[in-house]
Design a protein around this motif. Structure first.
Motif, PDB file in Angstrom:
ATOM      1  N   MET A  45       0.816  -1.208   0.000  1.00 48.72           N
ATOM      2  CA  MET A  45       0.000   0.000   0.000  1.00 48.72           C
ATOM      3  C   MET A  45       0.852   1.261   0.000  1.00 48.72           C
ATOM      4  SD  MET A  45      -2.840   1.185   2.831  1.00 48.72           S
ATOM      5  CE  MET A  45      -3.940  -0.169   2.451  1.00 48.72           C
ATOM      6  N   SER A  46       1.961   1.239   0.763  1.00 50.37           N
ATOM      7  CA  SER A  46       2.779   2.444   0.939  1.00 50.37           C
ATOM      8  C   SER A  46       3.544   2.835  -0.316  1.00 50.37           C
ATOM      9  CB  SER A  46       3.769   2.229   2.083  1.00 50.37           C
ATOM     10  OG  SER A  46       4.628   1.131   1.808  1.00 50.37           O
ATOM     11  N   ARG A  47       3.623   1.939  -1.304  1.00 47.98           N
ATOM     12  CA  ARG A  47       4.377   2.239  -2.516  1.00 47.98           C
ATOM     13  C   ARG A  47       3.544   2.951  -3.576  1.00 47.98           C
ATOM     14  NH1 ARG A  47       8.171  -3.203  -3.338  1.00 47.98           N
ATOM     15  NH2 ARG A  47       9.443  -2.875  -1.464  1.00 47.98           N
ATOM     16  N   GLY A  48       2.264   3.127  -3.314  1.00 49.18           N
ATOM     17  CA  GLY A  48       1.434   3.911  -4.205  1.00 49.18           C
ATOM     18  C   GLY A  48       1.045   3.208  -5.483  1.00 49.18           C
ATOM     19  N   ASN A  49       0.819   4.005  -6.517  1.00 54.50           N
ATOM     20  CA  ASN A  49       0.353   3.538  -7.823  1.00 54.50           C
ATOM     21  C   ASN A  49      -1.034   2.904  -7.734  1.00 54.50           C
ATOM     22  OD1 ASN A  49       0.685   3.430 -10.598  1.00 54.50           O
ATOM     23  ND2 ASN A  49       1.632   1.405 -10.554  1.00 54.50           N
ATOM     24  N   TRP A  50      -1.870   3.446  -6.841  1.00 54.99           N
ATOM     25  CA  TRP A  50      -3.227   2.927  -6.686  1.00 54.99           C
ATOM     26  C   TRP A  50      -4.074   3.302  -7.902  1.00 54.99           C
ATOM     27  CZ3 TRP A  50      -5.249   4.375  -1.108  1.00 54.99           C
ATOM     28  CH2 TRP A  50      -4.291   3.987  -0.152  1.00 54.99           C
ATOM     29  N   LYS A  51      -5.035   2.446  -8.213  1.00 49.95           N
ATOM     30  CA  LYS A  51      -6.102   2.771  -9.155  1.00 49.95           C
ATOM     31  C   LYS A  51      -7.396   2.864  -8.343  1.00 49.95           C
ATOM     32  CE  LYS A  51      -4.013   0.504 -13.160  1.00 49.95           C
ATOM     33  NZ  LYS A  51      -4.196  -0.518 -14.219  1.00 49.95           N
ATOM     34  N   VAL A  52      -8.157   3.926  -8.569  1.00 46.71           N
ATOM     35  CA  VAL A  52      -9.324   4.186  -7.731  1.00 46.71           C
ATOM     36  C   VAL A  52     -10.516   4.593  -8.582  1.00 46.71           C
ATOM     37  CG1 VAL A  52     -10.277   5.711  -5.955  1.00 46.71           C
ATOM     38  CG2 VAL A  52      -7.929   4.867  -5.733  1.00 46.71           C
ATOM     39  N   ALA A  53     -11.684   4.080  -8.219  1.00 48.80           N
ATOM     40  CA  ALA A  53     -12.953   4.585  -8.731  1.00 48.80           C
ATOM     41  C   ALA A  53     -13.751   5.107  -7.544  1.00 48.80           C
ATOM     42  CB  ALA A  53     -13.732   3.489  -9.452  1.00 48.80           C
ATOM     43  N   LEU A  54     -14.387   6.247  -7.730  1.00 49.26           N
ATOM     44  CA  LEU A  54     -15.130   6.911  -6.669  1.00 49.26           C
ATOM     45  C   LEU A  54     -16.595   7.014  -7.057  1.00 49.26           C
ATOM     46  CD1 LEU A  54     -15.156   8.618  -4.020  1.00 49.26           C
ATOM     47  CD2 LEU A  54     -14.638  10.616  -5.454  1.00 49.26           C
ATOM     48  N   TYR A  55     -17.472   6.651  -6.111  1.00 47.39           N
ATOM     49  CA  TYR A  55     -18.908   6.729  -6.324  1.00 47.39           C
ATOM     50  C   TYR A  55     -19.500   7.685  -5.285  1.00 47.39           C
ATOM     51  CZ  TYR A  55     -17.900   2.494  -8.951  1.00 47.39           C
ATOM     52  OH  TYR A  55     -17.378   1.585  -9.834  1.00 47.39           O
ATOM     53  N   ILE A  56     -20.073   8.768  -5.760  1.00 47.53           N
ATOM     54  CA  ILE A  56     -20.622   9.801  -4.886  1.00 47.53           C
ATOM     55  C   ILE A  56     -22.135   9.693  -4.875  1.00 47.53           C
ATOM     56  CG2 ILE A  56     -20.855  12.291  -4.517  1.00 47.53           C
ATOM     57  CD1 ILE A  56     -18.083  12.634  -5.711  1.00 47.53           C
ATOM     58  N   ASP A  57     -22.693   9.734  -3.683  1.00 52.68           N
ATOM     59  CA  ASP A  57     -24.129   9.622  -3.453  1.00 52.68           C
ATOM     60  C   ASP A  57     -24.914  10.514  -4.434  1.00 52.68           C
ATOM     61  OD1 ASP A  57     -26.744   9.612  -2.258  1.00 52.68           O
ATOM     62  OD2 ASP A  57     -25.814   9.129  -0.325  1.00 52.68           O
ATOM     63  N   ASP A  58     -25.883   9.914  -5.119  1.00 49.17           N
ATOM     64  CA  ASP A  58     -26.652  10.694  -6.094  1.00 49.17           C
ATOM     65  C   ASP A  58     -27.571  11.715  -5.448  1.00 49.17           C
ATOM     66  OD1 ASP A  58     -28.581   8.955  -5.080  1.00 49.17           O
ATOM     67  OD2 ASP A  58     -29.165   8.128  -7.026  1.00 49.17           O
ATOM     68  N   ARG A  59     -27.675  11.695  -4.111  1.00 45.67           N
ATOM     69  CA  ARG A  59     -28.463  12.710  -3.407  1.00 45.67           C
ATOM     70  C   ARG A  59     -27.672  13.981  -3.124  1.00 45.67           C
ATOM     71  NH1 ARG A  59     -29.759  10.005   1.911  1.00 45.67           N
ATOM     72  NH2 ARG A  59     -27.623   9.287   1.566  1.00 45.67           N
ATOM     73  N   ALA A  60     -26.379  13.962  -3.392  1.00 40.95           N
ATOM     74  CA  ALA A  60     -25.518  15.106  -3.086  1.00 40.95           C
ATOM     75  C   ALA A  60     -25.846  16.292  -3.987  1.00 40.95           C
ATOM     76  CB  ALA A  60     -24.055  14.727  -3.245  1.00 40.95           C
ATOM     77  N   SER A  61     -25.889  17.481  -3.393  1.00 38.99           N
ATOM     78  CA  SER A  61     -26.018  18.702  -4.179  1.00 38.99           C
ATOM     79  C   SER A  61     -24.741  18.905  -4.993  1.00 38.99           C
ATOM     80  CB  SER A  61     -26.241  19.895  -3.255  1.00 38.99           C
ATOM     81  OG  SER A  61     -25.073  20.140  -2.477  1.00 38.99           O
ATOM     82  N   GLU A  62     -24.777  19.862  -5.917  1.00 37.49           N
ATOM     83  CA  GLU A  62     -23.579  20.139  -6.707  1.00 37.49           C
ATOM     84  C   GLU A  62     -22.428  20.564  -5.811  1.00 37.49           C
ATOM     85  OE1 GLU A  62     -22.103  23.311 -10.101  1.00 37.49           O
ATOM     86  OE2 GLU A  62     -24.163  22.567 -10.186  1.00 37.49           O
ATOM     87  N   ALA A  63     -22.727  21.409  -4.809  1.00 40.68           N
ATOM     88  CA  ALA A  63     -21.674  21.873  -3.898  1.00 40.68           C
ATOM     89  C   ALA A  63     -21.118  20.719  -3.068  1.00 40.68           C
ATOM     90  CB  ALA A  63     -22.217  22.968  -2.984  1.00 40.68           C
TER      91      ALA A  63
END
Length: 230
Positions: free
Chosen positions: A94-112
């Motif tokens: 983990m400490s060596r980096g080179n991570w690949k990430v996908a992020l899922y943000i709640d569809d209820r979130a306002s634009e801000a």
């Protein structure tokens, strides 16, 4: 409004179309709640106590996760009640980096709120999650999705659209009423990690088809903030 999907092969620094520029670590923020992770390790993840200096049991890490935000803010924007889904792939330690990430943000979130969460979980907001800005080598996608995080007794259930479906519960100890907890760690998520396992851990996203039933899981109460921590 924020677009439903942003696909990029570089660390995130873009907002939703027409939105303000990122605060780049100048905005006060905080999140309190709970995080769960389920990974491909065959026994409890060694990254917790080694702080990423010991390789995962399979030599590489494949992880899905969920964050329940009980209370939080990004500047003047309330984040309370929102959820986050994560997909993380790490080629070695983990400490060596080179991570690949996908992020899922709640569809209820306002634009801000969407833009604030994007800053926080990309590491741009600095503070507790600032290490993402260093360790993540590729962001394979950012999406708005219905992220549902439910607790029933000691069991946590999470669904992220049709991409992630997970059920996590603490591993039972000698006293079944008392969780097995690794305490006072320096783990970035939080000092006290509940040892858990998954009875369901399915991922169907970004060409990944994973099933981590019976594999390592973690439950952690989180208290993150910035930008002063990092």
């Amino acid at each position: 409004m924020a677009s439903d999907r942003i696909t990029t092969a570089v660390p995130i620094d873009n907002r939703a179309a027409g939105a303000r520029k990122s605060g780049q670590g100048t905005v006060d923020w905080a999140i309190k709640g709970e995080l769960i992770l389920n990974c491909n390790c065959t026994v409890f993840c060694p990254c917790v106590v080694s702080l990423g200096l010991h390789p995962p049991t399979e030599g590489h890490c494949q992880t899905w996760g969920g964050v329940r935000i009980d209370s939080g803010h990004y500047g003047g924007t309330d984040l309370s009640g929102l959820n986050i889904g994560l997909l993380i792939e790490i080629p070695g330690m983990m400490s060596r980096g080179n991570w690949k990430v996908a992020l899922y943000i709640d569809d209820r979130a306002s634009e801000a709120a969407y833009n604030g969460l994007l800053d926080i979980f990309s590491g741009k907001a600095k503070g507790t999650t600032g290490l993402f800005n260093v360790l993540v080598g590729e962001v394979i996608g950012v999406e708005r999705q219905p992220v549902r995080y439910e607790t029933e007794g000691k069991t946590r259930r999470i669904t992220v659209g049709r991409q992630i479906e997970g059920v996590v519960h603490p591993v039972e100890g000698k006293n079944p009423e008392e969780d097995i907890v690794i305490r006072n760690t320096k783990y970035w998520m939080g000092p006290d990690i509940t040892v858990a396992t998954a009875t369901k851990g399915r991922v169907r996203a970004h060409g990944r088809v994973w099933d981590f039933h019976g594999r390592s899981a973690e439950i952690c109460q989180i208290d993150w903030s910035g930008p002063g921590k990092g």
